[in-house]
Design a protein around this motif. Structure first.
Motif, PDB file in Angstrom:
ATOM      1  N   MET A   1      39.056   6.545  38.307  1.00  0.00           N
ATOM      2  CA  MET A   1      38.727   7.966  37.836  1.00  0.00           C
ATOM      3  C   MET A   1      38.433   7.410  36.565  1.00  0.00           C
ATOM      4  O   MET A   1      39.006   6.467  35.670  1.00  0.00           O
ATOM      5  CB  MET A   1      40.014   8.592  37.695  1.00  0.00           C
ATOM      6  N   ILE A   2      37.381   8.090  35.960  1.00  0.00           N
ATOM      7  CA  ILE A   2      36.868   7.975  34.593  1.00  0.00           C
ATOM      8  C   ILE A   2      37.192   9.041  33.588  1.00  0.00           C
ATOM      9  O   ILE A   2      37.043  10.272  34.146  1.00  0.00           O
ATOM     10  CB  ILE A   2      35.212   7.655  34.601  1.00  0.00           C
ATOM     11  N   THR A   3      38.022   8.683  32.622  1.00  0.00           N
ATOM     12  CA  THR A   3      38.375   9.737  31.709  1.00  0.00           C
ATOM     13  C   THR A   3      38.203   9.348  30.075  1.00  0.00           C
ATOM     14  O   THR A   3      38.392   8.093  30.007  1.00  0.00           O
ATOM     15  CB  THR A   3      39.773  10.267  31.928  1.00  0.00           C
ATOM     16  N   ASN A   4      37.362  10.208  29.375  1.00  0.00           N
ATOM     17  CA  ASN A   4      37.060   9.873  28.066  1.00  0.00           C
ATOM     18  C   ASN A   4      36.397   8.516  27.909  1.00  0.00           C
ATOM     19  O   ASN A   4      36.338   7.619  27.026  1.00  0.00           O
ATOM     20  CB  ASN A   4      38.286   9.569  27.146  1.00  0.00           C
TER      21      ASN A   4
ATOM     22  N   ILE B   1      40.253   4.483  34.356  1.00  0.00           N
ATOM     23  CA  ILE B   1      41.603   4.112  34.498  1.00  0.00           C
ATOM     24  C   ILE B   1      42.021   4.093  36.111  1.00  0.00           C
ATOM     25  O   ILE B   1      41.334   4.883  36.976  1.00  0.00           O
ATOM     26  CB  ILE B   1      42.306   5.161  33.774  1.00  0.00           C
ATOM     27  N   PRO B   2      42.866   3.401  36.563  1.00  0.00           N
ATOM     28  CA  PRO B   2      43.349   3.116  37.760  1.00  0.00           C
ATOM     29  C   PRO B   2      43.910   4.558  38.172  1.00  0.00           C
ATOM     30  O   PRO B   2      44.921   5.087  37.523  1.00  0.00           O
ATOM     31  CB  PRO B   2      44.244   2.000  37.770  1.00  0.00           C
ATOM     32  N   ASP B   3      43.819   4.921  39.472  1.00  0.00           N
ATOM     33  CA  ASP B   3      44.203   5.907  40.143  1.00  0.00           C
ATOM     34  C   ASP B   3      45.835   5.619  40.278  1.00  0.00           C
ATOM     35  O   ASP B   3      46.117   4.361  40.692  1.00  0.00           O
ATOM     36  CB  ASP B   3      43.832   6.410  41.510  1.00  0.00           C
ATOM     37  N   PRO B   4      46.715   6.601  40.449  1.00  0.00           N
ATOM     38  CA  PRO B   4      48.147   6.352  40.211  1.00  0.00           C
ATOM     39  C   PRO B   4      48.399   6.196  41.841  1.00  0.00           C
ATOM     40  O   PRO B   4      47.678   6.692  42.830  1.00  0.00           O
ATOM     41  CB  PRO B   4      48.848   7.598  39.708  1.00  0.00           C
ATOM     42  N   SER B   5      49.401   5.450  42.168  1.00  0.00           N
ATOM     43  CA  SER B   5      49.856   5.288  43.682  1.00  0.00           C
ATOM     44  C   SER B   5      50.413   6.771  44.065  1.00  0.00           C
ATOM     45  O   SER B   5      50.895   7.381  43.270  1.00  0.00           O
ATOM     46  CB  SER B   5      50.718   3.952  43.779  1.00  0.00           C
ATOM     47  N   LEU B   6      50.390   6.793  45.218  1.00  0.00           N
ATOM     48  CA  LEU B   6      51.405   7.820  46.003  1.00  0.00           C
ATOM     49  C   LEU B   6      52.796   7.904  45.413  1.00  0.00           C
ATOM     50  O   LEU B   6      53.203   9.009  44.995  1.00  0.00           O
ATOM     51  CB  LEU B   6      51.421   7.838  47.340  1.00  0.00           C
TER      52      LEU B   6
ATOM     53  N   LYS C   1      41.598  15.958  39.072  1.00  0.00           N
ATOM     54  CA  LYS C   1      40.665  15.877  37.972  1.00  0.00           C
ATOM     55  C   LYS C   1      41.188  16.572  36.591  1.00  0.00           C
ATOM     56  O   LYS C   1      41.149  16.137  35.646  1.00  0.00           O
ATOM     57  CB  LYS C   1      39.327  16.205  38.359  1.00  0.00           C
ATOM     58  N   LEU C   2      41.731  17.888  37.116  1.00  0.00           N
ATOM     59  CA  LEU C   2      42.219  18.781  35.705  1.00  0.00           C
ATOM     60  C   LEU C   2      43.510  18.277  35.338  1.00  0.00           C
ATOM     61  O   LEU C   2      43.749  18.411  34.277  1.00  0.00           O
ATOM     62  CB  LEU C   2      42.489  19.906  36.584  1.00  0.00           C
ATOM     63  N   CYS C   3      44.228  17.580  36.215  1.00  0.00           N
ATOM     64  CA  CYS C   3      45.791  16.914  35.665  1.00  0.00           C
ATOM     65  C   CYS C   3      45.201  15.820  34.950  1.00  0.00           C
ATOM     66  O   CYS C   3      46.237  15.848  33.848  1.00  0.00           O
ATOM     67  CB  CYS C   3      46.288  16.593  37.058  1.00  0.00           C
ATOM     68  N   ILE C   4      44.531  15.055  35.102  1.00  0.00           N
ATOM     69  CA  ILE C   4      44.336  13.643  34.252  1.00  0.00           C
ATOM     70  C   ILE C   4      43.402  14.003  33.355  1.00  0.00           C
ATOM     71  O   ILE C   4      43.380  13.278  32.137  1.00  0.00           O
ATOM     72  CB  ILE C   4      43.931  12.618  35.186  1.00  0.00           C
ATOM     73  N   ASN C   5      42.762  15.108  33.254  1.00  0.00           N
ATOM     74  CA  ASN C   5      41.605  15.260  31.981  1.00  0.00           C
ATOM     75  C   ASN C   5      41.577  16.890  32.052  1.00  0.00           C
ATOM     76  O   ASN C   5      40.693  17.822  32.449  1.00  0.00           O
ATOM     77  CB  ASN C   5      40.241  14.893  32.701  1.00  0.00           C
ATOM     78  N   PRO C   6      42.772  17.347  31.472  1.00  0.00           N
ATOM     79  CA  PRO C   6      42.648  18.763  31.090  1.00  0.00           C
ATOM     80  C   PRO C   6      41.591  19.504  30.320  1.00  0.00           C
ATOM     81  O   PRO C   6      41.299  18.665  29.352  1.00  0.00           O
ATOM     82  CB  PRO C   6      43.983  19.013  30.615  1.00  0.00           C
ATOM     83  N   PRO C   7      41.194  20.533  30.474  1.00  0.00           N
ATOM     84  CA  PRO C   7      40.121  21.003  29.537  1.00  0.00           C
ATOM     85  C   PRO C   7      40.815  21.350  28.032  1.00  0.00           C
ATOM     86  O   PRO C   7      42.089  21.456  27.912  1.00  0.00           O
ATOM     87  CB  PRO C   7      39.746  22.469  30.014  1.00  0.00           C
ATOM     88  N   LYS C   8      40.178  20.993  26.986  1.00  0.00           N
ATOM     89  CA  LYS C   8      40.708  21.235  25.718  1.00  0.00           C
ATOM     90  C   LYS C   8      40.912  22.703  25.347  1.00  0.00           C
ATOM     91  O   LYS C   8      39.982  23.619  25.853  1.00  0.00           O
ATOM     92  CB  LYS C   8      39.790  20.656  24.574  1.00  0.00           C
TER      93      LYS C   8
END
Length: 172
Positions: A1-4, A8-13, A124-131
């Protein structure tokens, strides 16, 4: 996942299942995918794994997750279903029958639901919430109220200018 702009690596289950924020997003995703009962079963088994299960508990679990008429019936493999039934017949007081199914549910989440979650808007919204333009909750309400009040006040500079142009009342 790309953020900012950074990868960043995706979290494991397992990380998702132990992180409150990610778990909430995963649960919302599963609810939308009509598969929330898998997570509910897994959580119930995790929360009670160090406690003995009474006969009443086992009947409730069976009715909630395995009865064909249950709205929360979980979908498990034939192998897990057969192993669970054999274990329950062999040792009805042993909770290992449900542990077999819990592992099957975890595998199902890992192989099917987890990859789909990582592609979902929930993740996607969880790791990159809207401002947010202003704070939420009570203080955000107060801030919004104050902003509206301040913006509705007349411009003091215009009042001063208008007041200085008026001729003073002369007394005769």
């Amino acid at each position: 996942m790309i953020t900012n702009g950074k990868r960043i690596p995706d979290p494991s289950l397992e990380e998702i299942l132990t992180d409150e924020r990610l778990l909430s997003a995963f649960k919302d995703f599963l609810s939308e995918a009509l598969a929330e009962e898998n997570l509910n079963f897994w959580i119930e088994m995790e929360n009670t794994k160090n406690e003995p299960l009474s006969e009443e508990d086992k009947l409730r679990i069976f009715a909630n997750y395995f009865d064909t008429d249950s709205p929360a019936q979980i979908n498990i493999s034939h192998r897990a279903s057969t192993a669970m039934h054999k274990q329950l017949q062999k040792s009805p007081s042993d909770r290992s029958a449900f542990a077999i199914v819990q592992e099957d549910v975890l595998d199902n989440m890992r192989n099917d639901l987890y990859p789909r979650f990582l592609q979902s808007d929930h993740y996607k919204l969880c790791i990159n919430p809207p401002k947010s333009p202003r704070p939420a909750g009570f203080w955000g309400s107060i801030q919004g109220f104050m902003d509206r009040k301040i913006n509705s006040l007349p411009d003091l500079n215009k009042l001063k200018t208008n007041h200085s142009r008026q001729s003073p009342i002369s007394s005769s």
